[in-house]
Motif scaffolding. Structure first.
Motif, PDB file in Angstrom:
ATOM      1  N   PRO A   1     -15.484   6.682  11.976  1.00 19.61           N
ATOM      2  CA  PRO A   1     -14.999   5.325  11.673  1.00 19.61           C
ATOM      3  C   PRO A   1     -14.298   5.195  10.326  1.00 19.61           C
ATOM      4  O   PRO A   1     -13.218   4.602  10.245  1.00 19.61           O
ATOM      5  CB  PRO A   1     -16.272   4.473  11.714  1.00 19.61           C
ATOM      6  N   GLU A   2     -14.885   5.745   9.275  1.00 17.30           N
ATOM      7  CA  GLU A   2     -14.275   5.607   7.949  1.00 17.30           C
ATOM      8  C   GLU A   2     -12.943   6.340   7.867  1.00 17.30           C
ATOM      9  O   GLU A   2     -11.978   5.832   7.308  1.00 17.30           O
ATOM     10  CB  GLU A   2     -15.234   6.110   6.861  1.00 17.30           C
ATOM     11  N   THR A   3     -12.886   7.548   8.428  1.00 14.64           N
ATOM     12  CA  THR A   3     -11.640   8.324   8.404  1.00 14.64           C
ATOM     13  C   THR A   3     -10.550   7.609   9.180  1.00 14.64           C
ATOM     14  O   THR A   3      -9.410   7.484   8.711  1.00 14.64           O
ATOM     15  CB  THR A   3     -11.871   9.737   8.988  1.00 14.64           C
ATOM     16  N   LEU A   4     -10.890   7.114  10.371  1.00 15.01           N
ATOM     17  CA  LEU A   4      -9.898   6.422  11.195  1.00 15.01           C
ATOM     18  C   LEU A   4      -9.391   5.167  10.496  1.00 15.01           C
ATOM     19  O   LEU A   4      -8.181   4.933  10.436  1.00 15.01           O
ATOM     20  CB  LEU A   4     -10.490   6.070  12.564  1.00 15.01           C
ATOM     21  N   LYS A   5     -10.304   4.360   9.942  1.00 15.85           N
ATOM     22  CA  LYS A   5      -9.894   3.147   9.236  1.00 15.85           C
ATOM     23  C   LYS A   5      -8.978   3.479   8.066  1.00 15.85           C
ATOM     24  O   LYS A   5      -7.940   2.845   7.875  1.00 15.85           O
ATOM     25  CB  LYS A   5     -11.122   2.380   8.736  1.00 15.85           C
ATOM     26  N   THR A   6      -9.369   4.481   7.283  1.00 18.38           N
ATOM     27  CA  THR A   6      -8.554   4.871   6.131  1.00 18.38           C
ATOM     28  C   THR A   6      -7.171   5.329   6.561  1.00 18.38           C
ATOM     29  O   THR A   6      -6.168   4.967   5.947  1.00 18.38           O
ATOM     30  CB  THR A   6      -9.256   5.982   5.322  1.00 18.38           C
TER      31      THR A   6
ATOM     32  N   GLY B   1      -8.005   2.681  -2.805  1.00 19.80           N
ATOM     33  CA  GLY B   1      -8.718   3.199  -3.966  1.00 19.80           C
ATOM     34  C   GLY B   1     -10.218   3.030  -3.838  1.00 19.80           C
ATOM     35  O   GLY B   1     -10.730   2.496  -2.853  1.00 19.80           O
ATOM     36  N   PRO B   2     -10.926   3.463  -4.865  1.00 14.76           N
ATOM     37  CA  PRO B   2     -12.382   3.304  -4.865  1.00 14.76           C
ATOM     38  C   PRO B   2     -12.762   1.819  -4.840  1.00 14.76           C
ATOM     39  O   PRO B   2     -12.035   0.972  -5.346  1.00 14.76           O
ATOM     40  CB  PRO B   2     -12.824   3.945  -6.183  1.00 14.76           C
TER      41      PRO B   2
ATOM     42  N   GLU C   1     -12.546  -0.183  -8.114  1.00 15.10           N
ATOM     43  CA  GLU C   1     -11.195  -0.539  -8.541  1.00 15.10           C
ATOM     44  C   GLU C   1     -10.702  -1.770  -7.790  1.00 15.10           C
ATOM     45  O   GLU C   1     -10.137  -2.691  -8.366  1.00 15.10           O
ATOM     46  CB  GLU C   1     -10.246   0.646  -8.323  1.00 15.10           C
ATOM     47  N   ALA C   2     -10.919  -1.780  -6.489  1.00 16.83           N
ATOM     48  CA  ALA C   2     -10.511  -2.911  -5.663  1.00 16.83           C
ATOM     49  C   ALA C   2     -11.234  -4.182  -6.108  1.00 16.83           C
ATOM     50  O   ALA C   2     -10.645  -5.259  -6.169  1.00 16.83           O
ATOM     51  CB  ALA C   2     -10.803  -2.622  -4.195  1.00 16.83           C
ATOM     52  N   ARG C   3     -12.514  -4.056  -6.410  1.00 17.81           N
ATOM     53  CA  ARG C   3     -13.315  -5.213  -6.845  1.00 17.81           C
ATOM     54  C   ARG C   3     -12.776  -5.805  -8.140  1.00 17.81           C
ATOM     55  O   ARG C   3     -12.818  -7.019  -8.329  1.00 17.81           O
ATOM     56  CB  ARG C   3     -14.767  -4.798  -7.067  1.00 17.81           C
ATOM     57  N   LYS C   4     -12.252  -4.968  -9.053  1.00 21.95           N
ATOM     58  CA  LYS C   4     -11.734  -5.461 -10.337  1.00 21.95           C
ATOM     59  C   LYS C   4     -10.607  -6.465 -10.116  1.00 21.95           C
ATOM     60  O   LYS C   4     -10.565  -7.514 -10.760  1.00 21.95           O
ATOM     61  CB  LYS C   4     -11.235  -4.302 -11.204  1.00 21.95           C
ATOM     62  N   TYR C   5      -9.680  -6.153  -9.220  1.00 21.69           N
ATOM     63  CA  TYR C   5      -8.579  -7.077  -8.929  1.00 21.69           C
ATOM     64  C   TYR C   5      -9.122  -8.397  -8.386  1.00 21.69           C
ATOM     65  O   TYR C   5      -8.719  -9.481  -8.816  1.00 21.69           O
ATOM     66  CB  TYR C   5      -7.621  -6.477  -7.899  1.00 21.69           C
ATOM     67  N   TYR C   6     -10.022  -8.286  -7.421  1.00 21.55           N
ATOM     68  CA  TYR C   6     -10.571  -9.472  -6.785  1.00 21.55           C
ATOM     69  C   TYR C   6     -11.342 -10.329  -7.792  1.00 21.55           C
ATOM     70  O   TYR C   6     -11.136 -11.544  -7.873  1.00 21.55           O
ATOM     71  CB  TYR C   6     -11.486  -9.065  -5.619  1.00 21.55           C
ATOM     72  N   GLU C   7     -12.207  -9.711  -8.564  1.00 18.31           N
ATOM     73  CA  GLU C   7     -13.030 -10.451  -9.523  1.00 18.31           C
ATOM     74  C   GLU C   7     -12.169 -11.091 -10.604  1.00 18.31           C
ATOM     75  O   GLU C   7     -12.433 -12.215 -11.035  1.00 18.31           O
ATOM     76  CB  GLU C   7     -14.103  -9.535 -10.114  1.00 18.31           C
ATOM     77  N   HIS C   8     -11.145 -10.389 -11.049  1.00 21.19           N
ATOM     78  CA  HIS C   8     -10.231 -10.953 -12.050  1.00 21.19           C
ATOM     79  C   HIS C   8      -9.526 -12.183 -11.479  1.00 21.19           C
ATOM     80  O   HIS C   8      -9.397 -13.210 -12.156  1.00 21.19           O
ATOM     81  CB  HIS C   8      -9.210  -9.910 -12.510  1.00 21.19           C
ATOM     82  N   PHE C   9      -9.074 -12.078 -10.232  1.00 20.91           N
ATOM     83  CA  PHE C   9      -8.405 -13.213  -9.599  1.00 20.91           C
ATOM     84  C   PHE C   9      -9.340 -14.409  -9.487  1.00 20.91           C
ATOM     85  O   PHE C   9      -9.001 -15.529  -9.869  1.00 20.91           O
ATOM     86  CB  PHE C   9      -7.879 -12.832  -8.209  1.00 20.91           C
ATOM     87  N   VAL C  10     -10.533 -14.183  -8.973  1.00 21.34           N
ATOM     88  CA  VAL C  10     -11.490 -15.281  -8.780  1.00 21.34           C
ATOM     89  C   VAL C  10     -11.836 -15.936 -10.113  1.00 21.34           C
ATOM     90  O   VAL C  10     -11.900 -17.160 -10.218  1.00 21.34           O
ATOM     91  CB  VAL C  10     -12.771 -14.757  -8.059  1.00 21.34           C
ATOM     92  N   ALA C  11     -12.017 -15.122 -11.149  1.00 20.01           N
ATOM     93  CA  ALA C  11     -12.388 -15.642 -12.461  1.00 20.01           C
ATOM     94  C   ALA C  11     -11.261 -16.451 -13.101  1.00 20.01           C
ATOM     95  O   ALA C  11     -11.521 -17.355 -13.914  1.00 20.01           O
ATOM     96  CB  ALA C  11     -12.783 -14.493 -13.395  1.00 20.01           C
ATOM     97  N   ASN C  12     -10.008 -16.155 -12.739  1.00 19.96           N
ATOM     98  CA  ASN C  12      -8.882 -16.792 -13.408  1.00 19.96           C
ATOM     99  C   ASN C  12      -8.046 -17.723 -12.530  1.00 19.96           C
ATOM    100  O   ASN C  12      -7.088 -18.329 -13.018  1.00 19.96           O
ATOM    101  CB  ASN C  12      -7.967 -15.718 -14.018  1.00 19.96           C
ATOM    102  N   ALA C  13      -8.370 -17.837 -11.261  1.00 19.14           N
ATOM    103  CA  ALA C  13      -7.547 -18.610 -10.323  1.00 19.14           C
ATOM    104  C   ALA C  13      -7.402 -20.068 -10.730  1.00 19.14           C
ATOM    105  O   ALA C  13      -6.338 -20.656 -10.581  1.00 19.14           O
ATOM    106  CB  ALA C  13      -8.112 -18.503  -8.915  1.00 19.14           C
TER     107      ALA C  13
END
Length: 197
Positions: free
Chosen positions: A15-20, A178-179, A182-194
């Motif tokens: 599943p993980e390989t196919l999704k990726t 990405g890991p 790393e993905a969480r950093k973008y999301y958390e930055h957006f939520v914190a600053n939206a």
């Protein structure tokens, strides 16, 4: 069971390989479309003389100086960029390589998912980002900085400039492939600053 067949089925059914792999092929195709848009639309915008109720008013010079170079607006735009010394023969070869990679991922997704491809996908992503960056920096230096040179520091290091489309593409790759951290950093930055904009 033959080892190659077994490995192929394991790759497809994991599943993980196919999704990726599906996400990778999708992001690559989307990134290629971003590159094409950047190549065509920047030039078209350069030859725009305002807007009317139908949209952009493109100067007749666009047909004469760009579209006359090739029947394909994409290849006409690449030729125009080459004539302007924004790109060179090596960049055109790079574009063709990126295009072949995109076609392989888009049209042979099951093969990619089961046995892989005969090129380095990460390397092809880097090649695409590099070409997009080169074109975007050329526009930045020769249009934006040329129009208002006082708006930029005299010692501006263009190697430190990240054009918007390059940042967007890199963000998509980081979030999708990405890991998790790393993905969480973008999301958390957006939520914190939206709500601050």
């Amino acid at each position: 069971m033959d080892e190659k067949v077994k490995a192929s089925w394991e790759r497809v059914l994991h599943p993980e390989t196919l999704k990726t792999n599906i996400i990778t092929a999708s992001i690559f195709s989307m990134a290629f479309e971003m590159l094409k848009s950047s190549i065509i639309e920047k030039i078209e915008g350069f030859f725009t003389n305002g807007f009317d109720e139908n949209g952009m008013i493109v100067s007749p010079e666009y047909k004469e100086k760009v579209l006359a170079l090739n029947r394909s607006p994409l290849y006409a735009s690449l030729k125009w960029l080459q004539d302007m010394t924004a790109i060179d023969d090596k960049d055109l070869e790079s574009f063709e390589h990126i295009k072949r990679c995109r076609n392989t991922l888009a049209h042979e997704m099951l093969t990619f998912a089961s046995t892989g491809v005969d090129f380095d996908v990460a390397g092809a992503f880097e090649e695409m980002i590099g070409l997009l960056r080169k074109i975007e920096i050329w526009w930045f230096e020769n249009l934006e900085m040329a129009i208002d040179p006082d708006a930029y520091p005299k010692d501006l290091d263009l190697d430190q400039v990240t054009p918007g489309p390059v940042w967007s593409l890199q963000m998509l790759i980081d979030v999708a492939l990405g890991p998790e951290e790393e993905a969480r950093k973008y999301y958390e930055h957006f939520v914190a600053n939206a709500d601050k904009t």
